[in-house]
Design a protein around this motif. Structure first.
Motif: not given
Length: 622
Positions: A139, A159-160, A165, A186-187, A203, A271-272, A275
């Protein structure tokens, strides 16, 4: 969607037209200055993907102001507004993109090609970064890149944060766009520049429901087609090029997203997937759509189909014609039309799809972030040779010694080892060059004509030439002179001596003085002594040759006319050389002996007088 001005909805629902303007510098370009129909292309997705960094383009023709020429790489802001058909009411201007001029064609008008602010992401990052220590939070890095680009991050960008990250140091030649791609992947999204000129991460998601669509196109389009097989995301694979490790999350029930990620981990892959999992990707092509100018990439629009039903479409790209109707083509491109449920791949296909990873050896070659490309030849556990290619060094090694390398200061390639180059054509003719510390050797062999060889050492230079019939010449040059030898072993030139049948030259100089020389002429030979004295023999030819001899400048003080003896057809001249190149005596001063009449004439400036009777004169020698 963009935020609508206060009266936008009312004018958009009524008959209206769309107007456009550009701001270039401090000048506004409206309808009378904008020629033809400008076009804008806004890409986002050409297949299901994450980590894309997309740039919009615009093409427009304008009539420049005579007092305000458009500078190179000028900043261009595009706007549009809605105007009622009677012209009595209009909306506020809304942005349609912030661009820079990338090229132009000048005629009576100016054709401009433009690209949005994402063009600035084509610069290297780590030499401009706010930090010198790595890793840093994604971020924070995204905000730093936006600051360097001179733009803001759109408030809708999320942004995480956390250990998964982070951005590591990726290398001095890595671009800001590459760093943004890593952050975007990554996000679970892709980057664009908004119409307002802000950096936004969108996203990868499914389109909204029809009832929740951002805009309803209805049946106001020319053609709608489904452009491929709909897929649903079910797996994410991240490949770490630094470690060679691969991390996968999800299952094989749907589509797999892949990304080469230099800070991958299993946690990040999980994590991706959280999303993008279940995101539906439905390829389509919608042509001639009357689009609401507030619609943005990543929005959902609804369309009424031929059977009266409605469907929701994710806006993956916009190709806009800036006319009064704001007509656009919307697309969500397809990567493939079909999927093999029980896929087969040949060995060749498998080899083609295998990824080359950093720090792994492939037949002696490795790629690393620190050293670039390195190729090693190892025999019996000993490194015999090595090749290194990176931004700082391009070199070939033998052991620890550079034998061929690029010198960035001199801007030339240098070689410090023995080398042999052989070039052979299809007819067997060969040219060979060998460079050793002791000297240089070159050979040229032509099977139809012959052979030549050149050898150069510190002691001298030897050249050999031989034809296919055996005729041969060898020339050796040392500090002692030049030696030339033929095929019989005869020495033609040896130091200060020359042995030859024919010698062709114009002047032959004394080794002690350049003022004295022998001069070869077409009609004779001169011995030049000093600045003014010449002794020579030659002939003047009219109808018949008339030989003569020159004897310097003569004995008269201050005389510049050489003495001369010349044979005429009927006698001999003894005097000056005024008539050397004439067939008769016209201006000379001297004595002419007429052998035909046995008379002696005295000449003064070309006028001759016979002397007394000389018939009884006897010449006595001794």
């Amino acid at each position: 969607m963009q935020t609508a001005p206060a009266n936008w909805a009312a004018i958009f629902a009524a008959p209206h037209k769309t107007e456009y303007k550009l701001i270039i510098g401090d000048k506004e370009y409206l309808g009378d200055r904008i020629r033809g129909i400008p076009s804008i292309t806004k890409p986002l997705l050409e297949k299901p993907a994450i980590g894309r960094v997309c740039s919009a383009t615009m093409s427009v023709t304008v009539q420049p102001y005579s007092d305000a020429p458009i500078p190179k790489a000028a900043r261009v802001k595009a706007y549009c507004r809605l105007v009622t058909t009677d012209g009595n009411s209009s909306t506020d201007w809304v942005p349609q993109g912030c661009f820079y001029v990338t090229s132009r064609i000048a005629r009576t008008t100016l054709n401009l090609s433009l690209r949005d602010d994402m063009i600035k992401a084509g610069q290297t990052y780590f030499d401009k970064a706010h930090w010198s220590e790595w890793p840093q939070q994604q971020s924070e890095v995204a905000a730093d890149i936006a600051s360097i680009m001179g733009v803001e991050i759109d408030s809708r960008t999320v942004l995480a944060t956390g250990a998964a990250y982070q951005v590591p140091y990726l290398g001095s030649d890595v671009l800001m766009s590459e760093v943004l791609a890593l952050i975007g992947a990554s996000n679970g999204g892709n980057w664009i520049m908004t119409d307002a000129g802000k950096l936004r991460l969108i996203p990868l998601t499914s389109p909204k429901a029809v009832s929740a669509a951002d805009s309803d196109i209805g049946s106001n389009c020319k053609k709608y087609t489904e452009d491929g097989v709909a897929v649903k995301i079910s797996r994410v694979t991240l490949a770490d090029g630094t470690t060679g490790n691969t991390y996968t999350a999800g299952d094989d029930t749907g589509y797999e997203l892949t990304f080469d990620h230099d800070n991958a981990s299993q946690l990040l892959a999980n994590n991706v997937l959280a999303v993008v999992n279940g995101a539906e990707y439905n390829p389509y092509n919608l042509q001639g759509a009357y689009l609401n100018p507030l619609v943005e990439l990543g929005d959902t629009v609804s369309v009424t189909l031929a059977d009266g039903s409605k469907t929701a479409l994710l806006v993956g790209s916009i190709k806009l014609s800036c006319n009064v109707g704001y007509v656009a083509t919307l697309q969500l491109d397809a990567e493939q039309d079909s999927e093999e449920e029980f896929p087969y791949q040949s060995a060749a296909e498998l080899r083609e799809k295998r990824t080359v990873r950093t720090n792994q050896a492939y037949y002696g070659a490795t790629i690393s972030k620190a050293d670039g490309i390195i190729i090693r030849r190892i025999k019996n556990d000993t490194e015999e040779a090595k090749v290194t290619f990176n931004a700082d060094e391009m070199a070939f090694y033998q052991g620890d010694t550079q034998v061929l390398f690029f010198d960035p200061v001199a801007r030339i390639w240098k070689m410090s080892a023995a080398v042999q180059i052989d070039v052979e054509d299809e007819d067997g003719n060969i040219t060979s060059l060998k460079a050793l510390a002791s000297g240089l050797t070159s050979d040229v062999t032509d099977l139809q004509t012959g052979y030549s060889n050149l050898q150069q050492t510190a002691e001298g230079l030897t050249t050999t030439i031989q034809d296919i019939n055996g005729k041969y010449i060898e020339i050796k040059q040392t500090v002692d002179g030049v030696t030339v030898t033929n095929e019989q072993g005869e020495t033609l030139i040896n130091g200060g001596s020359i042995y030859t049948d024919n010698l062709y030259l114009s002047r032959l100089f004394s080794k002690d003085s350049f003022d004295s020389y022998i001069q070869m002429l077409d009609n004779g030979l001169n011995f030049v002594l000093g600045q003014s004295e010449t002794i020579g023999i030659g002939y003047y030819s009219a109808d018949k040759p008339q030989p003569y001899m020159i004897f310097g400048a003569g004995s008269k003080p201050g005389s510049k006319a050489p003495g001369m003896v010349k044979k005429y057809a009927d006698g001999i001249w003894i005097g000056d050389s005024a008539d050397r190149d004439k067939s008769e005596i016209t201006s000379g001063t001297g004595i002419f002996v007429n052998t035909s009449t046995q008379t002696i004439y005295k000449y003064t400036n070309g006028i001759g007088v016979a002397l007394a009777d000389t018939s009884n004169v006897t010449a006595v020698f001794g």
